[in-house]
Motif scaffolding. Structure first.
Motif, PDB file in Angstrom:
ATOM      1  N   GLU A  29       0.818  -1.214   0.000  1.00 35.75           N
ATOM      2  CA  GLU A  29       0.000   0.000   0.000  1.00 35.75           C
ATOM      3  C   GLU A  29       0.848   1.259   0.000  1.00 35.75           C
ATOM      4  O   GLU A  29       0.402   2.315  -0.440  1.00 35.75           O
ATOM      5  N   LEU A  30       2.059   1.114   0.512  1.00 35.40           N
ATOM      6  CA  LEU A  30       2.951   2.276   0.502  1.00 35.40           C
ATOM      7  C   LEU A  30       3.219   2.680  -0.941  1.00 35.40           C
ATOM      8  O   LEU A  30       3.284   3.871  -1.268  1.00 35.40           O
ATOM      9  N   VAL A  31       3.355   1.676  -1.817  1.00 37.99           N
ATOM     10  CA  VAL A  31       3.566   1.980  -3.230  1.00 37.99           C
ATOM     11  C   VAL A  31       2.265   2.507  -3.834  1.00 37.99           C
ATOM     12  O   VAL A  31       2.250   3.506  -4.546  1.00 37.99           O
ATOM     13  N   ARG A  32       1.187   1.815  -3.490  1.00 37.22           N
ATOM     14  CA  ARG A  32      -0.090   2.142  -4.098  1.00 37.22           C
ATOM     15  C   ARG A  32      -0.527   3.580  -3.783  1.00 37.22           C
ATOM     16  O   ARG A  32      -1.030   4.288  -4.641  1.00 37.22           O
ATOM     17  N   PHE A  33      -0.333   3.988  -2.539  1.00 36.11           N
ATOM     18  CA  PHE A  33      -0.823   5.304  -2.132  1.00 36.11           C
ATOM     19  C   PHE A  33       0.269   6.363  -2.084  1.00 36.11           C
ATOM     20  O   PHE A  33       0.058   7.427  -1.535  1.00 36.11           O
ATOM     21  N   ARG A  34       1.444   6.048  -2.652  1.00 33.91           N
ATOM     22  CA  ARG A  34       2.572   6.944  -2.401  1.00 33.91           C
ATOM     23  C   ARG A  34       2.296   8.375  -2.851  1.00 33.91           C
ATOM     24  O   ARG A  34       2.805   9.328  -2.275  1.00 33.91           O
ATOM     25  N   GLN A  35       1.423   8.541  -3.896  1.00 38.59           N
ATOM     26  CA  GLN A  35       1.170   9.908  -4.364  1.00 38.59           C
ATOM     27  C   GLN A  35       0.323  10.700  -3.380  1.00 38.59           C
ATOM     28  O   GLN A  35       0.220  11.911  -3.488  1.00 38.59           O
ATOM     29  N   LEU A  36      -0.320   9.999  -2.458  1.00 36.46           N
ATOM     30  CA  LEU A  36      -1.153  10.710  -1.488  1.00 36.46           C
ATOM     31  C   LEU A  36      -0.341  11.207  -0.298  1.00 36.46           C
ATOM     32  O   LEU A  36      -0.842  11.967   0.518  1.00 36.46           O
ATOM     33  N   ALA A  37       0.923  10.734  -0.227  1.00 38.86           N
ATOM     34  CA  ALA A  37       1.743  11.144   0.907  1.00 38.86           C
ATOM     35  C   ALA A  37       2.063  12.616   0.769  1.00 38.86           C
ATOM     36  O   ALA A  37       2.452  13.075  -0.309  1.00 38.86           O
ATOM     37  N   GLY A  38       1.867  13.349   1.826  1.00 30.60           N
ATOM     38  CA  GLY A  38       2.182  14.763   1.792  1.00 30.60           C
ATOM     39  C   GLY A  38       3.686  14.967   1.676  1.00 30.60           C
ATOM     40  O   GLY A  38       4.451  14.010   1.615  1.00 30.60           O
TER      41      GLY A  38
END
Lengths: 330, 509
Positions: free
Chosen positions: B497-506
């Protein structure tokens, strides 16, 4: 992409952005707010359709149910004169096992890709459904036949051979996030993100789209029609959101995904409910779910009427309309 | 307590319980932590040769009793014609042989196995105060002088005893000592003399007799040690060297002034103690200790079950380890597979085929099965008959592979028979559905995902020490359960999920 090296930092940043992960969705929301005894109401699409109709919520018409193998041979009686219909496993998941028939010639059918489907193919598909090939856990199932939804012409630039599907996450009765899934050539006209449909975030108050993703990559245009995906105002939006909010009373699940389609003639119809809605909606909205879920949890008492809940959600989660229409593609 | 806290309490309890049983078995019962460990054991034998004088004969033999660092097992007595009674107390054990009439010379045997013990024990009871020795002059005065002098030069019981022993070894040239030493004929009487001095000072003492356990001795010498009581504990002294403490390998046999063997009504011609060291499996010795102590906890082990059941349980008890790997891969890494625990069953079959060959056979069968499955799909068979057909085809494929590989002289082809055919058939069925619905790539990727999970589960389950642990310490599965329960409330991100959501990381900051 040095994910491993940055892991602790990445975890911290994702937490700060309020991104919801699968483990937390399962442990803190689904297990807490979705009572087991209400699951059959959403997992069985026939039961769900009946319940929603009882509550006065609009759904695509049920043409018939095929429960036994021998009924597959009598499908013509069941169909009556329908030339357009959809066959679904009542316990299917992820869009598996859905056969869309858009036309009928003398002795064959035409599916959504324009391929010819023989009568025997149709029967075989139904026996597979009844045998439980597509159902959760493989238990025997029934095949439901419902009328085909004709997408609203407003979407003609935004879809390829299929009906766009609006997903609203409803948490404890409050709509908290929404997106619209646009079918593409790659998704064969189906509105499933893992098949290649585009997910586009939607402002919860105005129903204006705010930019899309294909897989995990941002997209600003529909790959097949070339139309910009952002800045489009979805018709009937306030009805869509209030229908979604009413599903909470209908099925009693606290963490719910409501799938709604817009029919050319009938307006918004609830296609199905999902007790374990996916998390891609966060990517489509470029926003984590946690902060919005926390905002609901921080309300002392929950509003009893869906009007009040929708109004609160609109006020809390909506962006000013002018900003949305002026947005730059991202 | 909220039920969201209970899981952590439960998990800690399970970890603690498993850990405690494990520790108890290792520390107190001496179960070896690793297999194939041997420990030393000794066979001791006492041989009494008796020359009859006519008439009834009684023989008395001191038997080894409770000792520090050693336990006895497998004791036997060989004494044809004699009646045998045992006289057992905590700190002294004796065998009594008796016969009404003895005409011919006879040899009596006592044999026992000595195994190392993990626990230190007291070796004698708390004594009373000794009586002051009643001596004639000039000995009485000399004794009083010696006691007074040595007491003056020492601080406590320990240094008093050390000092006495030092002087007795002739190192001192005191006239009083010479008086006593002149009375002594044999060196072993020195211990008795030391006891007299100690009694004169009011210090309780005891003779301790034993043998040094050694590699091999035909005629082991009995050594006598001096134990003195300092008011709290017994202190042991070697009278010959003056060293304090029990020498390494010294096994206490009996206590007191008596002889090892006493015979009445006949002549005791010879007493012979022989010792022989052997190496025995530490595990077997541990089980002997369990028997001796009658420890219930020590009996928790599948080694108590019939052999054929044991091997089944060894595999079963390994399954939780494989499942723990699956939990980790799914909920922490984010793998997905066909069937929740199907990879574990596939992994179990790899135990017979070895990893690489197992993977190749698996790929071979699944791909051949898929080909047949697609053909069956065209026949429009109903679901259940089709599944049954796939299972049958898988069985036939397995048989064919075995026969062909046997003719080619490849042995691993035979072990394929242990593949879980129903599981493989389900994998084939699921793969073909995903193939049609989501494309070949997704299907093959998920298939390989399952295979990789199976391989990782296999690698963990094939750690040798685990197979040994689950047989000897089945309680390690309580620890596994504790870990699984603890991970059950992990609601953090999965690695994928870290890869999947990485663009959501501020941003950073």
């Amino acid at each position: 992409m040095n994910v491993l090296g940055n892991m602790p930092g990445l975890v911290m940043r994702l937490n700060r952005s309020g991104v919801l992960g699968l483990n937390r969705r399962n442990g803190d929301y689904i297990m807490k707010f979705n009572h087991r005894r209400y699951y059959p109401l959403v997992d069985d699409k026939v039961l769900c359709k009946i319940r929603l109709q009882e509550q006065g919520l609009a759904v695509p018409d049920l043409i018939g149910i095929v429960r036994w193998m021998r009924q597959t041979a009598q499908i013509d009686e069941l169909l009556g004169g329908s030339n357009e219909f959809v066959i679904k496993p009542a316990h299917g998941s992820g869009g598996d096992g859905i056969l869309i028939i858009t036309d009928r010639k003398s002795d064959y059918f035409v599916d959504s890709d324009g391929m010819l489907v023989q009568h025997v193919d149709l029967e075989h598909h139904m026996t597979n459904v009844i045998g439980g090939l597509y159902s959760l856990g493989g238990q025997p199932d029934v095949a439901m036949i419902e009328s085909l939804v004709h997408f609203d012409p407003a979407f003609s630039d935004l879809t390829y051979h299929g009906v766009p599907d609006i997903r609203v996450i409803v948490y404890r009765g409050y709509p908290v996030m929404a997106m619209i899934r646009l079918p593409t050539r790659q998704s064969h006209g189906k509105a499933n993100l893992h098949r290649g449909a585009i997910g586009v975030g939607v402002d919860l108050c105005s129903g204006i789209t705010i930019g899309g993703v294909s897989g995990n990559e941002p997209v600003s245009e529909h790959p097949d029609t070339g139309a910009a995906v952002a800045g489009f105002a979805i018709p009937h939006w306030s009805r869509i959101v209030s229908m979604a909010a009413r599903c909470y009373e209908a099925v009693g699940l606290g963490y719910l995904g409501v799938d709604i389609v817009l029919d050319r003639d009938l307006g918004p119809l609830i296609l199905e409910l999902n007790a374990r809605p996916g998390l891609n909606i966060q990517i489509a909205n470029r926003q984590g779910l946690c902060k919005r879920l926390d905002a609901v949890d921080q309300l002392g008492t929950l509003d009893q009427t869906h009007e009040k809940r929708v109004a609160w959600a609109c006020e809390t989660f909506g962006e000013p309309e002018s900003d949305l229409l002026m947005q730059a593609p991202w | 307590m909220s039920k969201y806290r209970q899981w952590i309490v439960l998990s800690l309890l399970l970890l603690l319980l498993g850990g405690l049983i494990f520790t108890y078995k290792v520390v107190r019962l001496g179960f070896p932590v690793t297999p194939d460990l041997t420990s030393k054991a000794w066979t001791i034998q006492v041989r009494l040769e008796i020359q009859p004088e006519g008439g009834p004969v009684r023989a008395e033999l001191k038997l080894p009793s409770r000792s520090s660092g050693f336990t006895l097992s497998r004791e036997n007595f060989i004494s044809r014609g004699f009646g045998l009674t045992l006289d057992e107390e905590t700190f002294s054990r004796q065998a009594h042989w008796a016969v009404r009439e003895l005409r011919e010379p006879r040899t009596l045997y006592y044999r026992a196995t000595v195994i190392p013990e993990t626990r230190q024990q007291r070796f004698a009871a708390r004594p009373g105060n000794p009586q002051a020795p009643q001596l004639e002059e000039p000995f009485a005065t000399a004794l009083a002088d010696i006691v007074a002098k040595v007491r003056e030069e020492s601080a406590d019981t320990e240094s008093f005893t050390a000092s006495i022993l030092f002087r007795l070894r002739g190192a001192g040239s005191d006239e009083n000592f010479k008086l006593f030493l002149s009375e002594i004929e044999e060196p072993r009487e020195l211990v008795g003399l030391a006891q007299t001095f100690l009694a004169g000072a009011g210090i309780p003492s005891l003779q301790i007799h034993g043998v040094m356990l050694q590699y091999e001795a035909q005629r082991a010498a009995v050594r006598t040690m001096l134990a003195v009581y300092d008011g709290e504990d017994w202190l042991l002294f070697d009278p010959e060297t003056g060293h304090q403490g029990l020498p390494e390998g010294f096994m206490i046999w009996w206590r007191g002034d008596e002889q090892l063997a006493v015979v009445s009504g006949a002549q005791l011609q010879d007493v012979q103690i022989s010792i022989k060291q052997s190496f025995e499996s530490a595990l077997e010795l541990a089980f002997e200790r369990v028997e001796l102590k009658n420890s219930r906890i020590g009996k928790i082990s599948i080694l108590q079950l019939p052999i054929q059941t044991q091997s089944v349980y060894e595999v079963l008890l390994l399954v939780p380890f494989g499942i723990m790997v699956i939990v980790f891969l799914r909920n922490f890494i984010g793998f997905s597979s066909f069937g929740t625990f199907a990879p574990v069953l596939i992994a179990l079959s790899f135990r017979e085929t070895e990893l690489l060959k197992g993977i190749l056979l698996f790929i071979l069968i699944v791909s051949l099965g898929l080909v047949f499955r697609f053909y069956l799909e065209r026949l429009r068979l109903l679901l259940i008959p089709r599944l049954a057909a796939v299972v049958t085809i898988v069985v036939l494929l397995m048989t064919t592979i075995s026969i062909i590989s046997d003719q080619l002289g490849v042995e691993t082809g035979l072990s394929i028979s242990l593949f879980p055919m129903v599981i493989i058939s389900m994998v084939i069925e699921r793969m073909s559905v995903v193939w049609e619905e989501r494309g070949a790539l997704t299907s093959i990727r998920e298939g390989f995902g399952s295979l990789m999970m199976a391989a990782l589960a296999f690698l963990v389950m094939s750690i040798d020490i685990l197979a040994y642990w689950v047989t000897v310490f089945p309680e390690v599965n309580l620890i596994v359960l504790g870990i699984i329960v603890a991970s059950g409330r992990y609601t953090g991100f999965r690695m994928t999920e870290l890869v999947r959501f990485r663009q959501l990381a501020g941003g950073e900051g």
